[in-house]
Design a protein around this motif. Sequence first.
Motif, mmCIF file in Angstrom:
data_model
loop_
_atom_site.group_PDB
_atom_site.id
_atom_site.type_symbol
_atom_site.label_atom_id
_atom_site.label_comp_id
_atom_site.label_asym_id
_atom_site.label_seq_id
_atom_site.Cartn_x
_atom_site.Cartn_y
_atom_site.Cartn_z
ATOM 1 N N VAL A 1 0.805 -1.225 0.000
ATOM 2 C CA VAL A 1 0.000 0.000 0.000
ATOM 3 C C VAL A 1 0.839 1.276 0.000
ATOM 4 C CG1 VAL A 1 -1.992 -1.099 1.076
ATOM 5 C CG2 VAL A 1 -0.198 -0.120 2.524
ATOM 6 N N ASN A 2 2.148 1.148 0.186
ATOM 7 C CA ASN A 2 3.005 2.340 0.223
ATOM 8 C C ASN A 2 4.046 2.337 -0.876
ATOM 9 O OD1 ASN A 2 4.552 0.200 1.349
ATOM 10 N ND2 ASN A 2 5.877 1.698 2.362
ATOM 11 N N ALA A 3 3.769 1.652 -1.979
ATOM 12 C CA ALA A 3 4.769 1.547 -3.043
ATOM 13 C C ALA A 3 5.250 2.925 -3.491
ATOM 14 C CB ALA A 3 4.193 0.765 -4.224
ATOM 15 N N GLN A 4 4.333 3.841 -3.704
ATOM 16 C CA GLN A 4 4.720 5.176 -4.169
ATOM 17 C C GLN A 4 5.579 5.884 -3.137
ATOM 18 O OE1 GLN A 4 1.414 7.709 -5.197
ATOM 19 N NE2 GLN A 4 2.705 9.436 -5.734
ATOM 20 N N GLN A 5 5.160 5.849 -1.862
ATOM 21 C CA GLN A 5 5.902 6.536 -0.808
ATOM 22 C C GLN A 5 7.295 5.948 -0.611
ATOM 23 O OE1 GLN A 5 2.796 5.433 -0.705
ATOM 24 N NE2 GLN A 5 1.441 6.785 0.462
ATOM 25 N N ALA A 6 7.428 4.651 -0.924
ATOM 26 C CA ALA A 6 8.723 3.983 -0.765
ATOM 27 C C ALA A 6 9.589 4.075 -2.013
ATOM 28 C CB ALA A 6 8.505 2.515 -0.398
ATOM 29 N N GLY A 7 9.081 4.752 -3.053
ATOM 30 C CA GLY A 7 9.842 4.885 -4.287
ATOM 31 C C GLY A 7 9.895 3.611 -5.106
ATOM 32 N N LEU A 8 8.838 2.798 -5.009
ATOM 33 C CA LEU A 8 8.786 1.515 -5.701
ATOM 34 C C LEU A 8 7.613 1.491 -6.670
ATOM 35 C CD1 LEU A 8 9.326 -0.696 -2.523
ATOM 36 C CD2 LEU A 8 11.069 -0.072 -4.211
ATOM 37 N N GLN A 9 7.566 0.452 -7.498
ATOM 38 C CA GLN A 9 6.465 0.271 -8.431
ATOM 39 C C GLN A 9 5.906 -1.134 -8.268
ATOM 40 O OE1 GLN A 9 7.959 1.088 -12.362
ATOM 41 N NE2 GLN A 9 7.804 3.306 -12.111
ATOM 42 N N VAL A 10 4.584 -1.244 -8.369
ATOM 43 C CA VAL A 10 3.947 -2.556 -8.327
ATOM 44 C C VAL A 10 4.459 -3.389 -9.492
ATOM 45 C CG1 VAL A 10 1.751 -3.800 -8.509
ATOM 46 C CG2 VAL A 10 1.905 -1.706 -7.128
ATOM 47 N N GLY A 11 4.816 -4.631 -9.217
ATOM 48 C CA GLY A 11 5.409 -5.509 -10.209
ATOM 49 C C GLY A 11 6.918 -5.582 -10.115
ATOM 50 N N GLN A 12 7.501 -4.686 -9.328
ATOM 51 C CA GLN A 12 8.949 -4.653 -9.171
ATOM 52 C C GLN A 12 9.410 -5.758 -8.225
ATOM 53 O OE1 GLN A 12 10.316 -0.785 -7.895
ATOM 54 N NE2 GLN A 12 12.309 -1.558 -7.187
ATOM 55 N N ALA A 13 10.605 -6.275 -8.446
ATOM 56 C CA ALA A 13 11.254 -7.189 -7.512
ATOM 57 C C ALA A 13 12.208 -6.378 -6.644
ATOM 58 C CB ALA A 13 12.002 -8.280 -8.253
ATOM 59 N N LEU A 14 12.092 -6.528 -5.336
ATOM 60 C CA LEU A 14 12.912 -5.759 -4.397
ATOM 61 C C LEU A 14 13.864 -6.702 -3.670
ATOM 62 C CD1 LEU A 14 13.524 -3.082 -2.873
ATOM 63 C CD2 LEU A 14 11.744 -3.758 -1.231
ATOM 64 N N PRO A 15 15.150 -6.726 -4.041
ATOM 65 C CA PRO A 15 16.105 -7.562 -3.310
ATOM 66 C C PRO A 15 16.237 -7.077 -1.864
ATOM 67 C CG PRO A 15 17.003 -6.855 -5.425
ATOM 68 C CD PRO A 15 15.772 -6.045 -5.188
ATOM 69 N N ARG A 16 16.298 -8.019 -0.936
ATOM 70 C CA ARG A 16 16.462 -7.643 0.465
ATOM 71 C C ARG A 16 17.871 -7.118 0.746
ATOM 72 N NH1 ARG A 16 12.977 -11.042 3.809
ATOM 73 N NH2 ARG A 16 14.395 -10.651 5.537
ATOM 74 N N GLY A 17 18.836 -7.452 -0.122
ATOM 75 C CA GLY A 17 20.196 -6.966 0.051
ATOM 76 C C GLY A 17 20.905 -7.708 1.165
ATOM 77 N N GLY A 18 21.607 -6.977 2.013
ATOM 78 C CA GLY A 18 22.317 -7.581 3.132
ATOM 79 C C GLY A 18 21.465 -7.629 4.386
ATOM 80 N N GLU A 19 22.116 -7.581 5.526
ATOM 81 C CA GLU A 19 21.408 -7.690 6.803
ATOM 82 C C GLU A 19 20.506 -6.479 7.035
ATOM 83 O OE1 GLU A 19 22.859 -9.328 11.020
ATOM 84 O OE2 GLU A 19 23.687 -7.337 10.571
ATOM 85 N N ARG A 20 19.288 -6.748 7.485
ATOM 86 C CA ARG A 20 18.364 -5.686 7.893
ATOM 87 C C ARG A 20 18.292 -5.671 9.408
ATOM 88 N NH1 ARG A 20 12.678 -5.923 9.351
ATOM 89 N NH2 ARG A 20 11.770 -3.821 9.313
ATOM 90 N N ILE A 21 18.441 -4.487 9.990
ATOM 91 C CA ILE A 21 18.276 -4.293 11.433
ATOM 92 C C ILE A 21 16.984 -3.522 11.648
ATOM 93 C CG2 ILE A 21 19.235 -3.274 13.520
ATOM 94 C CD1 ILE A 21 20.968 -5.486 12.518
ATOM 95 N N SER A 22 16.149 -4.002 12.551
ATOM 96 C CA SER A 22 14.929 -3.263 12.881
ATOM 97 C C SER A 22 14.841 -3.074 14.381
ATOM 98 C CB SER A 22 13.686 -3.985 12.365
ATOM 99 O OG SER A 22 13.466 -5.190 13.080
ATOM 100 N N LEU A 23 14.311 -1.932 14.777
ATOM 101 C CA LEU A 23 14.052 -1.624 16.184
ATOM 102 C C LEU A 23 12.543 -1.587 16.369
ATOM 103 C CD1 LEU A 23 16.971 -0.436 15.564
ATOM 104 C CD2 LEU A 23 16.558 1.068 17.536
ATOM 105 N N THR A 24 12.026 -2.529 17.140
ATOM 106 C CA THR A 24 10.601 -2.567 17.460
ATOM 107 C C THR A 24 10.417 -1.901 18.810
ATOM 108 O OG1 THR A 24 10.271 -4.607 16.209
ATOM 109 C CG2 THR A 24 8.605 -4.057 17.850
ATOM 110 N N VAL A 25 9.753 -0.744 18.792
ATOM 111 C CA VAL A 25 9.693 0.132 19.966
ATOM 112 C C VAL A 25 8.276 0.121 20.518
ATOM 113 C CG1 VAL A 25 10.143 2.459 20.814
ATOM 114 C CG2 VAL A 25 11.517 1.541 18.930
ATOM 115 N N ARG A 26 8.136 -0.323 21.782
ATOM 116 C CA ARG A 26 6.809 -0.470 22.380
ATOM 117 C C ARG A 26 6.817 0.000 23.824
ATOM 118 N NH1 ARG A 26 6.245 -6.727 20.524
ATOM 119 N NH2 ARG A 26 8.245 -6.716 21.586
#
Length: 234
Positions: free
Chosen positions: A197-222
């Motif tokens: 739902v945020n393809a445009q905001q993320a600079g992506l296009q529907v139908g595109q393949a998005l490689p995950r690349g290397g390691e992703r770090i996420s901070l889940t803040v609660r």
Amino acid sequence: MLDLEQYRVGDLPTLYYVPDAITPAEEQSLLTHITASKQQWKTVSGRRLQNLGGIVHKKGLIPAPLPSWLQPLLGRLAQDTGAYGEGKQPNHVLINAYQPGEGILPHEDGPLYHPVVVILSLQNPAVVRFARKRRDEQQSDAAAAAEGAESHGRAGQLVASVACMPRSLLIFKDEAYSGCLHGILEAAVEDIDASVVNAQQAGLQVGQALPRGGERISLTVRRVLHTYSLGLRL
């Protein structure tokens, strides 16, 4: 304070995506602190995990001090989003490290927390997918999780997917928090399909393949709603 309505994505009324929430320099500073931290990593379902702020159990949080380098970010998130309630700050952070191909099964965070999650993505992208929970009151939590896992393979049952690019915030609360399961596919390449739902905001296009690349770090803040002293008998 951010006007979150400007960042709402998709049909869920309480799902928000904030691109470029921090600068590249701030991202690098956080990554440097995380790498240098003496906090122990735990391996959970393949991914690595750090637990900051204390131990969460069925009655609440046994608190532990959060690292000083993290405090400015937590204060900023609380002030900018207002997500944790007036005058309230988050008190618990999970740092997840995902390699390409690693994910997390659909799950819900549950009633121990103030019903909002703020996730900061660093270094590489991933797609978080939301599937609505079944309404059958007799369904067990385990069965609900299994249904959510199955829904990942059937896009028609997805409510929304959000591409979380580096330095972005994913915020979800209320209906998106309590009415949906969320998870990440075990995929090295994400398909940006019509559910994103945020393809445009993320600079992506529907139908595109998005490689995950290397390691992703996420901070889940609660914010855990109830805290207890170390004298609590478990």
